[in-house]
Design a protein around this motif. Structure first.
Motif, PDB file in Angstrom:
ATOM      1  N   PRO A 105       2.005   2.658  -3.898  1.00 18.11           N
ATOM      2  CA  PRO A 105       1.060   3.468  -4.673  1.00 18.11           C
ATOM      3  C   PRO A 105       0.800   4.837  -4.048  1.00 18.11           C
ATOM      4  O   PRO A 105       0.602   5.808  -4.772  1.00 18.11           O
ATOM      5  CB  PRO A 105      -0.215   2.625  -4.686  1.00 18.11           C
ATOM      6  CG  PRO A 105       0.248   1.237  -4.489  1.00 18.11           C
ATOM      7  CD  PRO A 105       1.434   1.360  -3.588  1.00 18.11           C
ATOM      8  N   TYR A 159      -6.392   7.242 -11.251  1.00 19.48           N
ATOM      9  CA  TYR A 159      -5.661   6.053 -10.797  1.00 19.48           C
ATOM     10  C   TYR A 159      -5.936   5.781  -9.325  1.00 19.48           C
ATOM     11  O   TYR A 159      -6.234   4.650  -8.937  1.00 19.48           O
ATOM     12  CB  TYR A 159      -4.162   6.250 -11.039  1.00 19.48           C
ATOM     13  CG  TYR A 159      -3.301   5.222 -10.354  1.00 19.48           C
ATOM     14  CD1 TYR A 159      -3.213   3.928 -10.837  1.00 19.48           C
ATOM     15  CD2 TYR A 159      -2.576   5.547  -9.211  1.00 19.48           C
ATOM     16  CE1 TYR A 159      -2.435   2.975 -10.208  1.00 19.48           C
ATOM     17  CE2 TYR A 159      -1.791   4.601  -8.576  1.00 19.48           C
ATOM     18  CZ  TYR A 159      -1.715   3.322  -9.085  1.00 19.48           C
ATOM     19  OH  TYR A 159      -0.946   2.396  -8.443  1.00 19.48           O
ATOM     20  N   MET A 160      -5.869   6.821  -8.514  1.00 20.84           N
ATOM     21  CA  MET A 160      -6.083   6.626  -7.083  1.00 20.84           C
ATOM     22  C   MET A 160      -7.543   6.259  -6.790  1.00 20.84           C
ATOM     23  O   MET A 160      -7.812   5.432  -5.920  1.00 20.84           O
ATOM     24  CB  MET A 160      -5.674   7.885  -6.313  1.00 20.84           C
ATOM     25  CG  MET A 160      -5.465   7.636  -4.868  1.00 20.84           C
ATOM     26  SD  MET A 160      -4.230   6.349  -4.646  1.00 20.84           S
ATOM     27  CE  MET A 160      -3.869   6.540  -2.953  1.00 20.84           C
ATOM     28  N   ASP A 184      -3.685  10.947 -12.415  1.00 24.26           N
ATOM     29  CA  ASP A 184      -3.311  10.502 -11.075  1.00 24.26           C
ATOM     30  C   ASP A 184      -4.538  10.358 -10.179  1.00 24.26           C
ATOM     31  O   ASP A 184      -4.658   9.388  -9.427  1.00 24.26           O
ATOM     32  CB  ASP A 184      -2.324  11.498 -10.474  1.00 24.26           C
ATOM     33  CG  ASP A 184      -1.672  10.994  -9.218  1.00 24.26           C
ATOM     34  OD1 ASP A 184      -1.454   9.773  -9.106  1.00 24.26           O
ATOM     35  OD2 ASP A 184      -1.362  11.823  -8.347  1.00 24.26           O
ATOM     36  N   HIS A 230     -11.016  -0.477  -5.965  1.00 18.16           N
ATOM     37  CA  HIS A 230     -10.649  -1.890  -6.111  1.00 18.16           C
ATOM     38  C   HIS A 230     -10.256  -2.497  -4.764  1.00 18.16           C
ATOM     39  O   HIS A 230     -10.650  -3.610  -4.438  1.00 18.16           O
ATOM     40  CB  HIS A 230      -9.493  -2.030  -7.103  1.00 18.16           C
ATOM     41  CG  HIS A 230      -8.981  -3.424  -7.249  1.00 18.16           C
ATOM     42  ND1 HIS A 230      -9.698  -4.407  -7.883  1.00 18.16           N
ATOM     43  CD2 HIS A 230      -7.839  -4.007  -6.822  1.00 18.16           C
ATOM     44  CE1 HIS A 230      -9.012  -5.531  -7.845  1.00 18.16           C
ATOM     45  NE2 HIS A 230      -7.873  -5.314  -7.205  1.00 18.16           N
ATOM     46  N   SER A 231      -9.486  -1.770  -3.957  1.00 16.54           N
ATOM     47  CA  SER A 231      -9.031  -2.329  -2.683  1.00 16.54           C
ATOM     48  C   SER A 231     -10.173  -2.389  -1.657  1.00 16.54           C
ATOM     49  O   SER A 231     -10.152  -3.229  -0.761  1.00 16.54           O
ATOM     50  CB  SER A 231      -7.876  -1.510  -2.114  1.00 16.54           C
ATOM     51  OG  SER A 231      -8.303  -0.224  -1.761  1.00 16.54           O
ATOM     52  N   LEU A 291      -9.619   4.607  -8.778  1.00 14.63           N
ATOM     53  CA  LEU A 291      -9.810   3.213  -9.161  1.00 14.63           C
ATOM     54  C   LEU A 291      -9.114   2.267  -8.192  1.00 14.63           C
ATOM     55  O   LEU A 291      -9.627   1.189  -7.896  1.00 14.63           O
ATOM     56  CB  LEU A 291      -9.294   2.980 -10.583  1.00 14.63           C
ATOM     57  CG  LEU A 291     -10.102   3.652 -11.690  1.00 14.63           C
ATOM     58  CD1 LEU A 291      -9.415   3.457 -13.039  1.00 14.63           C
ATOM     59  CD2 LEU A 291     -11.516   3.113 -11.731  1.00 14.63           C
ATOM     60  N   ARG A 292      -7.959   2.655  -7.705  1.00 13.13           N
ATOM     61  CA  ARG A 292      -7.217   1.799  -6.772  1.00 13.13           C
ATOM     62  C   ARG A 292      -7.954   1.676  -5.442  1.00 13.13           C
ATOM     63  O   ARG A 292      -8.043   0.588  -4.890  1.00 13.13           O
ATOM     64  CB  ARG A 292      -5.819   2.356  -6.555  1.00 13.13           C
ATOM     65  CG  ARG A 292      -5.018   1.559  -5.595  1.00 13.13           C
ATOM     66  CD  ARG A 292      -3.567   1.567  -5.967  1.00 13.13           C
ATOM     67  NE  ARG A 292      -2.808   0.789  -5.029  1.00 13.13           N
ATOM     68  CZ  ARG A 292      -2.590  -0.511  -5.163  1.00 13.13           C
ATOM     69  NH1 ARG A 292      -3.061  -1.149  -6.198  1.00 13.13           N
ATOM     70  NH2 ARG A 292      -1.889  -1.170  -4.267  1.00 13.13           N
ATOM     71  N   THR A 293      -8.473   2.774  -4.909  1.00 17.40           N
ATOM     72  CA  THR A 293      -9.186   2.700  -3.639  1.00 17.40           C
ATOM     73  C   THR A 293     -10.506   1.954  -3.810  1.00 17.40           C
ATOM     74  O   THR A 293     -10.926   1.239  -2.910  1.00 17.40           O
ATOM     75  CB  THR A 293      -9.449   4.093  -3.051  1.00 17.40           C
ATOM     76  OG1 THR A 293     -10.158   4.883  -3.995  1.00 17.40           O
ATOM     77  CG2 THR A 293      -8.160   4.766  -2.663  1.00 17.40           C
ATOM     78  N   GLU A 343       0.817  -1.210   0.000  1.00 18.82           N
ATOM     79  CA  GLU A 343       0.000   0.000   0.000  1.00 18.82           C
ATOM     80  C   GLU A 343       0.847   1.254   0.000  1.00 18.82           C
ATOM     81  O   GLU A 343       0.401   2.297  -0.455  1.00 18.82           O
ATOM     82  CB  GLU A 343      -0.913   0.010   1.221  1.00 18.82           C
ATOM     83  CG  GLU A 343      -1.947  -1.084   1.229  1.00 18.82           C
ATOM     84  CD  GLU A 343      -2.698  -1.159   2.545  1.00 18.82           C
ATOM     85  OE1 GLU A 343      -2.295  -0.489   3.495  1.00 18.82           O
ATOM     86  OE2 GLU A 343      -3.673  -1.904   2.609  1.00 18.82           O
TER      87      GLU A 343
END
Length: 77
Positions: free
Chosen positions: A21, A62-63, A59, A69-70, A65-67, A18
Motif C-alpha cells: 500500500p 485511501y491512505m 489517494d 484502520h491499521s 482510511l488505511r492508517t 504494509e
C-alpha cells in the motif's frame, strides 16, 4: 548498554503487507503530480489537471482510511 538488534522480530520494518500500500500510495502521488503538471502546462488539456487533483484527493483519503484502520488493529506491546 544494550544495542538494538535489527534482525529481531520487534524491529520497526514494514512487512510485505504494509509495503504494497505504501508503494501504491507513492505511485499514485507521482501519477497525480504528472497529470497535474501536464494539464496545467499543455494547452487544451486542462481536464488532466482535474483528473490529477481527483487522483490526489482519492489517494490521500485511501491512505488516511488505511492508517486509521491499521491503528485500531495494532497489537499492544
Amino acid at each position: 548498554m544494550r544495542t538494538a538488534n535489527v534482525n529481531s522480530p520487534d524491529a520497526e520494518h514494514p512487512t510485505a503487507g504494509e509495503a504494497v500500500p505504501l508503494t501504491l500510495f507513492l505511485a499514485l502521488i507521482i501519477v497525480a503530480i504528472i497529470l497535474g503538471l501536464t494539464g496545467a502546462v499543455a494547452d487544451g488539456l486542462l481536464f488532466l489537471l482535474f483528473i490529477g487533483i481527483a487522483v490526489l484527493v482519492a489517494d490521500l483519503l485511501y491512505m488516511a482510511l488505511r492508517t486509521r484502520h491499521s491503528a485500531r488493529h495494532r497489537p499492544l506491546r
